[in-house]
Write a protein that holds these residues in place. Structure first.
Motif, PDB file in Angstrom:
ATOM      1  N   ARG A 321       0.827  -1.201   0.000  1.00 35.45           N
ATOM      2  CA  ARG A 321       0.000   0.000   0.000  1.00 35.45           C
ATOM      3  C   ARG A 321       0.867   1.261   0.000  1.00 35.45           C
ATOM      4  NH1 ARG A 321      -5.472  -0.282   1.199  1.00 35.45           N
ATOM      5  NH2 ARG A 321      -6.264  -2.341   0.609  1.00 35.45           N
ATOM      6  N   GLU A 322       1.972   1.229   0.731  1.00 35.79           N
ATOM      7  CA  GLU A 322       2.881   2.377   0.733  1.00 35.79           C
ATOM      8  C   GLU A 322       3.491   2.591  -0.644  1.00 35.79           C
ATOM      9  OE1 GLU A 322       4.246   1.985   5.449  1.00 35.79           O
ATOM     10  OE2 GLU A 322       5.622   1.410   3.827  1.00 35.79           O
ATOM     11  N   GLY A 323       3.794   1.489  -1.329  1.00 36.50           N
ATOM     12  CA  GLY A 323       4.321   1.591  -2.686  1.00 36.50           C
ATOM     13  C   GLY A 323       3.322   2.207  -3.643  1.00 36.50           C
ATOM     14  N   VAL A 324       2.054   1.840  -3.499  1.00 34.22           N
ATOM     15  CA  VAL A 324       0.996   2.416  -4.336  1.00 34.22           C
ATOM     16  C   VAL A 324       0.860   3.906  -4.050  1.00 34.22           C
ATOM     17  CG1 VAL A 324      -1.478   2.401  -4.822  1.00 34.22           C
ATOM     18  CG2 VAL A 324      -0.257   0.232  -4.512  1.00 34.22           C
ATOM     19  N   ALA A 325       0.864   4.265  -2.762  1.00 36.85           N
ATOM     20  CA  ALA A 325       0.734   5.671  -2.383  1.00 36.85           C
ATOM     21  C   ALA A 325       1.914   6.491  -2.908  1.00 36.85           C
ATOM     22  CB  ALA A 325       0.645   5.790  -0.863  1.00 36.85           C
TER      23      ALA A 325
END
Length: 457
Positions: A321-325
């Motif tokens: 999720r951090e990578g997507v953000a």
């Protein structure tokens, strides 16, 4: 033509780095990823995935015992560790290959080697095959190198193994001491015990699983003891020594124990050493983690970090999720901060733990008056075969608003059930809305929508 070789260069091909790289490459941008091992990161190579297969393997004797209780003439037979180990590694390698292939398919370059920063926009790569190091440049850099096992300074620490070594053992030991009380230690204690290893769990604190709700910790401890796991709290090794029949472990209180293998599962630390971060101005926290803001940006505007290397919430889905953000923030002009609150998680201990939201102690510490609902019961399957293991469930409810603030479970299928409970807690549903949900009968999960007895804290 760009002045840089890459629009984005990622250090580390774990879950967070791979997701960020793939999404960026799919935007038509030039992306490079450096990885000194195989693609997939800790989760795929030496964490969640191979560990879960070990959990499945260790469950078989208990399932065979249940089968006999249900009338089957089942026998467990013997466990072939080398056969299982090799099959486990074969599956890990297959998944690592898929990670690598998906990167390339998306249009990213996967560069095998150790990477470090040589300048604000320059990355040096030492190829894994021993070729001469070379340099590339990038407009944006993402640090996603994960963590590594931590072993404290103890005399004879070189005699111990870490979780990274557990999947490659040449044989199953007859006896093992596991040092630690967190996820990894508790999970491996259940696995090794299930595989027939005499298992001792040593933890320096008062209760294992320190961040969890106190009733969860107590219930897990009791159930693990029923399975034959020997748990010692307030216990910490001061020295390890090789002896004829194994490793002698001397505790700080003078107690001596001899076992075949000692596993240190005392946490993991950010894998930032030798990356050259300090020389380009990337600030680190006291624990070596990369310091980032809510959008994962470091102290250098064009350098970001995601996943365990930031030591925020060290879970694979969180890194993703951090990578997507990160991609939304940097390449889509949509500043996005992933919400780290109310993340459901599971411990694949035996018995399993699922939890989301506040513990009772956290709620009280925040000054919230809460209603506590609990249930302890033997599951139908266990009752039928005359077993003694019990499931535990707990709801933490805001007394004034009736909003469910925390859900905790210990028992079979806790991980599956907590995923759905996590949706309800994230949505801020009330206890009345839980109660209005019709039960699915007969299931363990129905207890969560039929809890009535309460106490107020």
């Amino acid at each position: 033509m760009s002045e840089y070789d890459y629009d984005l260069f990622v250090l580390g091909a774990g879950s967070g780095g791979v997701r960020a790289a793939r999404l960026t490459a799919q935007l038509g941008l030039k992306v490079g990823v450096a990885e000194e091992d195989r693609a997939g990161g800790t989760c795929v190579l030496r964490g969640c995935v191979p560990k879960k297969f070990m959990v499945y393997a260790s469950d078989v004797p208990e399932q065979v015992a249940y089968a006999r209780g249900f009338g089957w003439g089942a026998q467990c037979g013997t466990f072939d560790w080398p056969k299982f180990r090799d099959a486990n590694q074969a599956e890990v390698n297959r998944l690592a290959g898929i990670y690598a292939a998906n990167l390339v398919k998306a249009g990213a370059d996967l560069l095998l080697g150790r990477a470090c920063l040589k300048g604000p926009h320059t990355v040096s790569i030492a190829p894994s095959n021993g070729d001469a190091a070379y340099e590339v440049t990038a407009k944006h850099i993402l640090i996603a190198v994960g963590g590594k096992p931590f072993v404290p300074e103890v005399t004879g620490r070189e005699l111990a193994i870490t979780s990274d070594d557990m999947f490659l053992l040449d044989h199953l030991p007859k006896s093992m001491i596991i040092v630690g009380g967190g996820y990894i230690a508790v999970e491996f204690a259940g696995v090794m015990n299930g595989l027939g290893v005499e298992t001792h769990l040593l933890y320096r604190g008062e209760h294992i699983l320190r961040p969890f709700d106190h009733e969860v910790r107590e219930h897990v401890t009791q159930e693990m003891a029923k399975k034959g796991i020997k748990i010692m709290t307030h216990a910490e090794p001061s020295a390890l020594e090789k002896v004829d029949d194994g490793i002698k472990v001397t505790l700080t209180d003078g107690t001596e124990m001899v076992v075949e293998t000692v596993l240190y599962a005392t946490g993991r630390t950010p894998n930032t050493a030798g990356l050259g971060l300090e020389k380009v101005g990337v600030e680190l926290n006291w624990d070596g983690a990369v310091r980032v803001d809510d959008c994962s940006k470091t102290s250098v505007d064009h350098i970001y970090a995601v996943g365990d290397v930031t030591n925020r919430v060290n879970l694979t889905p969180v890194a993703i999720r951090e990578g997507v953000a990160f991609v939304e923030t940097v390449f889509k002009n949509n500043p996005t901060a992933y919400d780290h609150a109310l993340i459901a998680t599971a411990v694949f201990s035996r018995p399993e733990v699922g939890t989301v939201g506040l513990t009772e102690a956290e709620a009280v510490a925040q000054g919230i008056r809460v209603d506590i609902y609990t249930a302890r019961f033997r599951p139908m399957k266990t009752t039928f075969v005359g077993g003694e293991s019990r499931t535990f469930m707990k709801l933490i409810v805001d007394h004034n608003s009736d909003v469910v603030l925390g859900v905790h479970m210990v028992g079979p299928d806790s991980a599956e059930i907590i995923q759905m409970a996590g949706i309800a807690v994230k949505a801020g549903l009330t206890k009345a809305q839980w109660d209005a949900t019709c039960a699915v009968h007969p299931t363990a999960a129905e207890e969560f929508v039929t809890l009535r007895d309460k106490r107020t804290a």
